[in-house]
Each structure stands twice: as structure tokens, then as C-alpha cells.
Enzyme design. Sequence first.
Site, mmCIF file in Angstrom:
data_model
loop_
_atom_site.group_PDB
_atom_site.id
_atom_site.type_symbol
_atom_site.label_atom_id
_atom_site.label_comp_id
_atom_site.label_asym_id
_atom_site.label_seq_id
_atom_site.Cartn_x
_atom_site.Cartn_y
_atom_site.Cartn_z
ATOM 1 N N ASP A 188 0.877 -1.178 0.000
ATOM 2 C CA ASP A 188 0.000 0.000 0.000
ATOM 3 C C ASP A 188 0.912 1.226 0.000
ATOM 4 O O ASP A 188 1.072 1.904 1.018
ATOM 5 C CB ASP A 188 -0.892 -0.058 1.250
HETATM 6 C C1 SPV Z 1 -6.811 1.867 4.280
HETATM 7 O O1 SPV Z 1 -7.644 1.047 4.668
HETATM 8 O O2 SPV Z 1 -6.223 1.750 3.212
HETATM 9 C C2 SPV Z 1 -6.487 3.039 5.088
HETATM 10 C C3 SPV Z 1 -6.484 2.913 6.535
HETATM 11 O O3 SPV Z 1 -6.134 4.052 4.521
HETATM 12 S S1 SPV Z 1 -4.893 2.469 6.998
HETATM 13 O O4 SPV Z 1 -4.573 1.162 6.448
HETATM 14 O O5 SPV Z 1 -4.908 2.441 8.460
HETATM 15 O O6 SPV Z 1 -3.959 3.481 6.518
HETATM 16 MG MG MG Z 2 -5.456 3.679 2.596
#
Ligand code: SPV
Ligand code: MG
Length: 286
Positions: free
Chosen positions: A56
Amino acid sequence: MLRREHQSFRTVLAANKVVRLAGAHDAMGAALAEQAGFQGVWASSLEMSAARCLPDASVMTMTEYLEGASNMQKALSIPVVADCDTGYGNNLNVAHMVHEYEAAGITAVCMEDKLFPKMNSFAGGAQTLLSTEAFASKVETAKNAQRDPDFFVIARTEALISGLSVEEALERCHAYADAGADAVLIHSKAKVNDQVLEFLRAWNGHRPVVVVPTTYPEWHVDDAAAAGVSVVIYANQGLRATVSALRDTFKTILTLGETTSLESRIASVTEVFELQNLDDWQKLEV
Ligand code: SPV
Ligand code: MG
């Protein structure tokens, strides 16, 4: 139902004291969240990137995230709130993002005040933030880019995530609200909700507040609402449940050599057909 009409996020928020969103990475997960009774779906960057075994970390493009969010929205009558990371770049990227998401029928987006490319909030390493002014300017750009007055922009601060104070988070969120944000998201990776509560007390209802209680999971939704929270995002529990269920199922099959013991624990093919709306599709056959 072959095609679904959906409510806007603004409409849903206006009708409820507190709105709960479930994180999802595909249309089936989103549909299951709706069936369970969630009022909206969080098209999570963590979930969607993890579903492709990618980090991510702004590795996937806006187009890829948009396709995922759009596929979810097409399957729902509740709104998708699209996690749009940093807005995928600078102010120009933000304007393009709003145009494209709005054209796809998405009624709410969330942008965070980290530097592009971003890294997930729970990952190790430093988190660099944009200046308050630079992110407020992106919020203003987003609001100026929308066509429909109903379109909803959530401004998320990562101040607490990057180790800054509640005071800094408040200053940032006030600037984002002044720039036109429809709501603010105060994210935290602390094990307790103290700082978020401190934020809420000082914020005093200035704009709706969104929280993501991943690391402080014992916070009951009623208590969050009483403290002034308007939206609670259960951002990744569905993804984590999927990982556990698949691990357990695949291990069982290989260990036992047959699948009888699984039958009572896994959805039937008929249930899968229901999620596909197969009856309605078969009516189209001539
Ligand atoms: C997501 O679910 O992608 C978010 C929340 O942005 S977090 O993973 O806590 O960044
Ligand atoms: Mg996110």
C-alpha cells in the site's frame, strides 16, 4: 438486481447519527458488507493493494484504484467512500481524480496529508507530511473540481501517525475545513484512543469527524458516537478475515485429503449464485 441505484454518502451521513463503513477490496466483499447492514463501503487502498499482493505504497495507479472502487459501487445501493491516498500527486492530479471518481458515480473521496508516494500508516519508517498550506490547497482544488454539490471530500490528517501532537492535528484539520473539506479524518496507530478523544473534545463538532479504530478495536461505536464521531471505518477486518478463512480452508483440504468437514463452514455454490444475481441474469436468456 442487474443494475443498482445508490444513495450519495452525504445523504446517508445526514440521515444517521453515526455511519459505519466496512473496508473492501472487491465488489463481492462490498456486497457482503451491504448485506450485513453497513451503511457504506470504504474502498481501502490497503485492501485493494493487498488483494494484488502489492504494498500500500502508491504503487498502483489512480486508474487501478478507480476501477476497483467503481466495480464496488456498481454492485451496491449504499455509497462507496473511496480511499484516494494523497490524491495521486499534486493539485492537478487531485482535480483529475475528482473528475474521474465523480464521473464514475462515486459520491465521496478521502485524501490524506502525506507526501506522494505514500506508505501505509502502519508500516515502519518515517511518514513525511505535506505542509498544512500545501494540503489545504489540494483540498480547495478538490472542492473546486467537483460538479455535483453533493460530492463529499474527506480530509485526513496523518499528524498523529507521523508522531506530531494533537494540537498540530487540530491546526491542520481546521485549515482543511477552512479550505472546504466536508469532514476530517483523524488517524491514529496508538493502542488506545486517548489522543483521538482529546482531538474530539477540542474539535467540538466543527465538521463531521471520521475515525479508523484498527489499533484500538475495543472502542464501541456508541461510545465513539457519544464522543462526537460521525463515521467509523472498519478498514481492514474483512481483508484479514479473508486471509484467515482461506489459509484455514486450503490447509484443511491438503491435510484431510477430502472436503466433507468444510461443507458446513463454507458458503454453498447457491449462495455464490445469489451474490452474482444469477436468477436475474438467467431471465435475460432467450
Ligand atoms: C486503508 O484502509 O487503506 C487506510 C487505513 O487508509 S490504513 O490502512 O490504516 O492506513
Ligand atoms: Mg489507505
